[in-house]
Design an enzyme around this catalytic site. Structure first.
Site, short mmCIF file in Angstrom:
data_model
loop_
_atom_site.label_atom_id
_atom_site.label_comp_id
_atom_site.label_asym_id
_atom_site.label_seq_id
_atom_site.Cartn_x
_atom_site.Cartn_y
_atom_site.Cartn_z
N GLY A 1 0.69 -1.46 0.32
CA GLY A 1 0.16 -0.26 0.10
C GLY A 1 1.13 1.03 0.10
O GLY A 1 0.49 2.78 0.44
N GLN B 1 -1.76 7.26 1.10
CA GLN B 1 -1.78 9.09 1.61
C GLN B 1 -0.88 8.43 2.81
O GLN B 1 0.34 9.55 3.06
CB GLN B 1 -2.63 9.11 2.71
CG GLN B 1 -2.27 10.93 3.29
CD GLN B 1 -3.43 11.44 4.20
OE1 GLN B 1 -3.98 10.12 5.62
NE2 GLN B 1 -3.54 12.49 5.01
N ASP C 1 1.99 -2.08 -4.34
CA ASP C 1 0.85 -1.29 -4.28
C ASP C 1 -0.05 -2.04 -6.17
O ASP C 1 0.70 -2.77 -6.43
CB ASP C 1 0.53 0.41 -4.77
CG ASP C 1 -0.81 0.96 -3.97
OD1 ASP C 1 -1.43 0.44 -4.08
OD2 ASP C 1 -0.77 1.26 -3.16
N ILE D 1 3.82 -4.53 -8.05
CA ILE D 1 2.79 -4.51 -8.27
C ILE D 1 2.51 -5.30 -7.21
O ILE D 1 2.93 -6.98 -7.07
CB ILE D 1 2.45 -4.31 -9.71
CG1 ILE D 1 3.09 -3.45 -10.73
CG2 ILE D 1 1.22 -5.29 -9.34
CD1 ILE D 1 2.01 -2.05 -10.45
N TYR E 1 -15.24 0.45 7.78
CA TYR E 1 -14.00 0.78 8.65
C TYR E 1 -13.62 0.61 9.57
O TYR E 1 -11.88 -0.45 10.11
CB TYR E 1 -13.60 2.25 8.08
CG TYR E 1 -11.91 2.89 8.42
CD1 TYR E 1 -11.44 1.49 7.59
CD2 TYR E 1 -12.06 3.29 9.33
CE1 TYR E 1 -9.94 2.24 7.67
CE2 TYR E 1 -11.11 3.96 9.31
CZ TYR E 1 -9.57 3.41 8.56
OH TYR E 1 -8.26 3.85 9.10
N LYS F 1 -11.73 -2.68 11.62
CA LYS F 1 -9.82 -2.13 12.47
C LYS F 1 -10.13 -3.07 13.68
O LYS F 1 -9.11 -3.88 14.01
CB LYS F 1 -9.52 -1.28 12.26
CG LYS F 1 -9.32 0.46 11.20
CD LYS F 1 -7.66 -0.46 11.29
CE LYS F 1 -7.36 0.17 9.31
NZ LYS F 1 -6.45 -0.57 8.80
N ILE G 1 -4.93 11.81 9.51
CA ILE G 1 -3.32 12.80 9.01
C ILE G 1 -3.88 13.60 7.53
O ILE G 1 -4.40 13.81 7.46
CB ILE G 1 -2.81 11.20 8.33
CG1 ILE G 1 -2.95 10.17 9.49
CG2 ILE G 1 -1.08 11.43 8.15
CD1 ILE G 1 -2.37 10.37 11.12
C1 AKB Z 1 -10.91 8.58 7.94
O1 AKB Z 1 -10.98 9.48 7.95
O2 AKB Z 1 -11.36 7.53 7.66
C2 AKB Z 1 -9.27 7.79 8.06
C3 AKB Z 1 -9.59 6.76 9.61
C4 AKB Z 1 -9.32 8.19 11.07
O3 AKB Z 1 -8.61 6.20 10.13
N1 AKB Z 1 -8.19 9.39 8.59
#
Ligand code: AKB
Length: 313
Positions: A10, A14, A36, A52, A144, A148, A174
């Site tokens: 990756g 960013q 990536d 790749i 997400y 995590k 970030i």
């Molecule tokens: C997002 O906004 O999804 C990310 C994070 C806080 O992990 N920047």
């Protein structure tokens, strides 16, 4: 001094792209393989080896590990909050399978050390929002965040059961002038600087008083590398780290110190709900105690560096 060959998966994202440049700076160009699913920008491609790699295929990861004698992986590939809400299954597939494969490869003896980023998205509405503790209620409401949180538990499982050296931090939003963010809820805090310089105005997708934890990229990269270098106790996989927290109104005020006629308006959209489920500030005392975490950038310094560099580039 680290003599391992490092693979960053990756590398065009960013954080990944700036991480590769810093790792090459610290350990040498030939020690850091960038990878990536597609090619990135010139500095990344020309500074060292680029491969790749689709991280949802275990054998593809293994082939690159073998080809370059890799012993350390930084697994930065992920779909973040907003884009993951759009493609829930694809996000789950990428975020979880890539992690499971890397952990399995470590268990099979192909890797010595793994870095895997977690996020403040592991927290949810039921979490204490101010000074959110290292260990607390964690009921994320986004795809997400769920991925995590599950990832953190898998890392802890592999660490406890198989002794895998896997380390992680919970990144806040970030902010960087070099690379664009990739579809997160905290992206407004990067867009606002671009728009301030281009248009002198910004329409924010969060309300003026939405406070979120944030961090300048250099601090995030330092946290990552310092954690990987440190002697750390066994107890934690994913550390809370904190630098600054601010609202859209406060970041706009800091921009106005440099661009007096900058105007901000607010049109909250679906992202407001995600932001409202996240902490406002983070207790990072465990990271301070265990590996001496200390950020260098506050809001004023970050605004100055962002505007200066965006203007010059
Ligand atoms: C997002 O906004 O999804 C990310 C994070 C806080 O992990 N920047």
């Amino acid at each position: 001094m680290n003599n391992s060959t490092i693979l960053v998966i990756g590398a065009c994202g960013q954080i990944g792209s700036e991480l590769v440049l810093k790792l090459r700076n610290v350990y040498g160009n030939n020690k850091v393989i960038a990878s990536d699913i597609k090619e990135g920008y010139n500095e990344l491609m020309q500074g060292g080896v680029f491969e790749i790699l689709d991280a949802t295929y275990k054998n593809s990861i293994l082939n690159i590990i073998k080809k370059h004698n890799v012993s350390e992986v930084y697994l930065m590939a992920a779909m973040v909050s907003v884009v993951a809400e759009k493609y829930p299954h694809r996000a789950w597939d990428l975020n979880m399978n890539s992690l499971m494969y890397v952990l399995e490869l470590a268990q099979e003896g192909h890797l010595k050390k793994v870095f895997w980023p977690s996020s403040i998205a592991v927290f949810g509405k039921s979490t204490p929002t101010i000074n959110t503790p290292q260990v607390t209620i964690s009921e994320p409401s986004t795809v997400y965040g769920i991925s995590k949180l599950a990832g953190e538990r898998w890392c802890a499982y592999y660490k406890t059961k198989y002794g895998i050296d896997v380390r992680s931090v919970r990144y806040p939003g970030i902010i960087s002038w070099k690379t664009p963010p990739g579809g997160g809820t905290t992206d407004y805090a990067v867009e606002i600087y671009h728009k301030a310089l281009e248009d002198g105005a910004y329409d924010c997708f969060l309300s003026e008083d939405t406070r979120l934890p944030m961090m300048y990229m250099d601090d995030a990269i330092d946290a990552t590398i310092n954690l990987m270098e440190a002697e750390v106790p066994e107890d934690f996989v994913s550390y809370n780290i904190s630098a600054v927290n601010f609202t859209p109104k406060e970041i706009a005020e800091s921009i106005k110190k440099h661009i007096a006629d900058f105007k901000i308006t607010y049109t909250p959209d679906f992202r407001q709900k995600i932001a409202d489920s996240w902490p406002q500030s983070i207790d990072d005392s465990q990271a301070i105690k265990d590996w001496g975490w200390k950020p260098k950038f506050d809001l004023e310094k970050m605004t100055q560096v962002m505007l200066q560099n965006l203007k010059n580039n």
